[in-house]
Design a protein around this motif. Structure first.
Motif, PDB file in Angstrom:
ATOM      1  N   ALA A 160     -44.013 -12.716  -5.932  1.00 28.42           N
ATOM      2  CA  ALA A 160     -44.267 -13.654  -4.845  1.00 28.42           C
ATOM      3  C   ALA A 160     -42.957 -14.182  -4.258  1.00 28.42           C
ATOM      4  CB  ALA A 160     -45.128 -14.815  -5.342  1.00 28.42           C
ATOM      5  N   PHE A 161     -41.945 -14.383  -5.104  1.00 31.72           N
ATOM      6  CA  PHE A 161     -40.662 -14.864  -4.593  1.00 31.72           C
ATOM      7  C   PHE A 161     -39.986 -13.797  -3.729  1.00 31.72           C
ATOM      8  CE2 PHE A 161     -36.085 -15.683  -4.882  1.00 31.72           C
ATOM      9  CZ  PHE A 161     -36.053 -16.998  -4.438  1.00 31.72           C
ATOM     10  N   GLY A 162     -40.131 -12.525  -4.095  1.00 33.24           N
ATOM     11  CA  GLY A 162     -39.609 -11.452  -3.258  1.00 33.24           C
ATOM     12  C   GLY A 162     -40.242 -11.468  -1.872  1.00 33.24           C
ATOM     13  N   GLU A 163     -41.564 -11.701  -1.846  1.00 33.66           N
ATOM     14  CA  GLU A 163     -42.250 -11.812  -0.563  1.00 33.66           C
ATOM     15  C   GLU A 163     -41.797 -13.052   0.198  1.00 33.66           C
ATOM     16  OE1 GLU A 163     -44.324  -9.674   0.819  1.00 33.66           O
ATOM     17  OE2 GLU A 163     -44.069  -8.304  -0.874  1.00 33.66           O
ATOM     18  N   PHE A 164     -41.515 -14.131  -0.548  1.00 33.75           N
ATOM     19  CA  PHE A 164     -41.023 -15.365   0.075  1.00 33.75           C
ATOM     20  C   PHE A 164     -39.678 -15.126   0.778  1.00 33.75           C
ATOM     21  CE2 PHE A 164     -38.121 -18.999  -0.518  1.00 33.75           C
ATOM     22  CZ  PHE A 164     -38.749 -19.954   0.259  1.00 33.75           C
ATOM     23  N   LEU A 165     -38.778 -14.412   0.116  1.00 34.05           N
ATOM     24  CA  LEU A 165     -37.489 -14.111   0.725  1.00 34.05           C
ATOM     25  C   LEU A 165     -37.651 -13.268   1.997  1.00 34.05           C
ATOM     26  CD1 LEU A 165     -35.143 -13.316  -2.308  1.00 34.05           C
ATOM     27  CD2 LEU A 165     -35.273 -15.414  -0.954  1.00 34.05           C
ATOM     28  N   TYR A 166     -38.574 -12.309   1.950  1.00 29.79           N
ATOM     29  CA  TYR A 166     -38.808 -11.462   3.123  1.00 29.79           C
ATOM     30  C   TYR A 166     -39.319 -12.292   4.305  1.00 29.79           C
ATOM     31  CZ  TYR A 166     -41.022  -8.011   6.149  1.00 29.79           C
ATOM     32  OH  TYR A 166     -41.408  -7.265   7.235  1.00 29.79           O
ATOM     33  N   LEU A 226     -29.050 -10.617   5.443  1.00 26.35           N
ATOM     34  CA  LEU A 226     -28.711 -10.723   4.022  1.00 26.35           C
ATOM     35  C   LEU A 226     -29.939 -11.059   3.186  1.00 26.35           C
ATOM     36  CD1 LEU A 226     -26.624 -10.752   1.774  1.00 26.35           C
ATOM     37  CD2 LEU A 226     -26.166 -13.157   2.307  1.00 26.35           C
ATOM     38  N   LEU A 227     -30.778 -11.976   3.660  1.00 27.15           N
ATOM     39  CA  LEU A 227     -32.001 -12.312   2.928  1.00 27.15           C
ATOM     40  C   LEU A 227     -32.962 -11.136   2.894  1.00 27.15           C
ATOM     41  CD1 LEU A 227     -32.807 -15.971   4.069  1.00 27.15           C
ATOM     42  CD2 LEU A 227     -31.765 -15.200   1.944  1.00 27.15           C
TER      43      LEU A 227
END
Length: 453
Positions: A146-152, A232-233
């Motif tokens: 979920a955090f990976g999706e948040f960064l995207y 970068l994000l």
């Protein structure tokens, strides 16, 4: 409505207690079960349960039955000799009226089952922690995804011209899955005036992942240094997805080792079963005399195998956790599974009598024979083994002993639940007791060796 209020109050007090006294999750999931397990063992010890029977008692109470049978055989032989002497003198023996012997009070069997209780206590100690560890890791994986999706999503908002703080606040109002609460707490912290760095680190601490903590540092540094932060994000989110994918692939590849350890445990159980039913009866019988180790007949190899298998299951599970997941604590779930499976297998195969099971063992032929010492009996002694309902018990290991001396072979009951033995009594005249033992039950027969017979 009142139930919701009480639930909120309970959560609040629990949170206050956790903050004030620094109560960690392991205190409840590991400390409390271990304390309960120790109390179970302590109560069992105080109740008289031991690992081995007290000195002077066999593991099935066979010593008392052997002594009683030997005394009965001696009294019978003495009565026959007195009757023969009276007949030679022409006297007619008068049958003395004997009062029936008072019923002996049932003696408590030796409670040598503490090792079984220790197995139960071990499961009580590790199962709650292993379940909690498994669930926490499952939640952690969801949070990382979920955090990976948040960064995207944050990178997409920043491409649209939104700064990082407003981007986090905006995303906190959407469904972020497993990190919803962490994102809302971070957004609330920013709204209240806390810095972006402090709020994001609080979010990292709330998620509790080392991987997330690493990428949080990258996000904070990118936000302060400026430049093309959105790109970068985006690359950071892609990198994090790749790392998560590699971790999943590694765990999938290491699952073969889990299968290998489980199969190895099964092989150990089968090998010990074969040893107990094939090789050990020979060693404890005639082969024992060839080896010159009479004391081996008193060793309970099945109990020793039981201990070995359970310990191997415990430490084997911990090794699985270290190899496959990098931490020993993740091996407790495998230890619990292996111990439970091994215990059931051992009770079924190696210790068929189990704990507290009763059998009826009777000598149906060959009892009270008068023989020549030092040679095998011409007529074998046949014991019948039945369960509490009177049904025959086939395929059960029967430990055979002869006292005070002699040679005898242990074996398995046949399909009819009987076992035939032809022991070799000693050369000294007197009565000999042959004892058949299964679990906590035993039966005896006598052999009379006459001098110059």
């Amino acid at each position: 409505m009142k139930a919701d209020i009480y639930l909120q109050m309970l959560k609040r007090y629990a949170r206050i207690a956790s903050i004030r006294y620094d109560i960690k999750r392991e205190y409840l999931t590991l400390g409390v079960p271990i304390f309960a397990a120790l109390m179970i063992i302590l109560v069992a010890i105080l109740a008289g349960h031991t690992l081995f029977p007290p000195e002077g008692q066999g593991d099935t109470g066979a010593v008392n039955s052997e002594a009683a049978a030997k005394q009965a055989a001696y009294d019978a032989l003495l009565a026959e000799m007195e009757a023969a002497e009276a007949a030679e003198r022409g006297e007619v023996p008068v049958a003395e009226e004997t009062e029936p012997a008072p019923e002996e009070k049932e003696k408590d069997k030796s409670k040598d089952d503490l090792d079984h209780i220790i197995v139960y206590a071990t499961l009580v100690a590790i199962i709650p922690f292993s379940i909690d560890t498994f669930l926490q890791k499952k939640k952690l994986k969801k949070r990382e995804v979920a955090f990976g999706e948040f960064l995207y999503k944050l990178s997409e908002l920043m491409r649209g011209g939104i700064d990082p703080v407003k981007g986090v606040v905006t995303l906190s109002r959407t469904n972020l899955g497993a990190i919803n609460k962490s994102a809302k707490d971070a957004a609330s912290s920013m709204v209240l005036g806390h810095s972006f760095e402090d709020s994001m680190h609080r979010m990292s601490a709330s998620i509790g992942s080392r991987l997330v903590n690493k990428y949080i540092d990258i996000v904070v540094m990118a936000a302060y240094t400026g430049g093309n932060v959105a790109d970068l994000l985006f690359r950071t989110s892609e990198d994090m997805r790749a790392v998560i994918g590699i971790e999943r692939e590694k765990e999938a590849n290491l699952k073969q080792y889990i299968v290998i350890f489980y199969l190895a445990q099964g092989i150990i159980i089968m090998l010990t079963y074969i040893l107990s039913t094939s090789l050990l009866p020979m060693i404890q019988g005639v082969g024992l005399q060839i080896l010159g180790g009479n004391g081996l007949s008193d060793i309970n190899f099945q109990r020793g195998f039981f201990h070995m298998i359970v310990l191997n299951a415990l430490f084997g599970g911990l090794i699985i956790g270290q190899i496959t997941e990098g931490e020993i604590k993740h091996g407790f779930k495998h230890s619990a599974i292996l111990i439970a499976m091994s215990y059931v297998a051992v009770i079924t195969l190696l210790l068929p009598a189990g704990v507290g099971s009763d059998y009826t063992i009777t000598a149906i032929s060959g009892d009270a024979q008068e023989v020549i010492g030092g040679i095998p009996l011409q007529e074998p002694i046949v014991f019948n083994v039945t369960d509490t309902d009177g049904n025959p018990v086939p395929g059960t290991f029967v430990k055979m002993t002869i006292t005070p001396q002699g040679v005898i072979t242990s074996s398995m009951t046949n399909q009819e639940g009987t076992i035939a033995v032809s022991p070799v009594p000693g050369t000294d005249a007197g009565s000999y007791v042959v004892t058949a033992t299964v679990g906590e039950s035993s039966g005896a027969a006598t052999i009379i060796v006459n001098e110059g017979y």
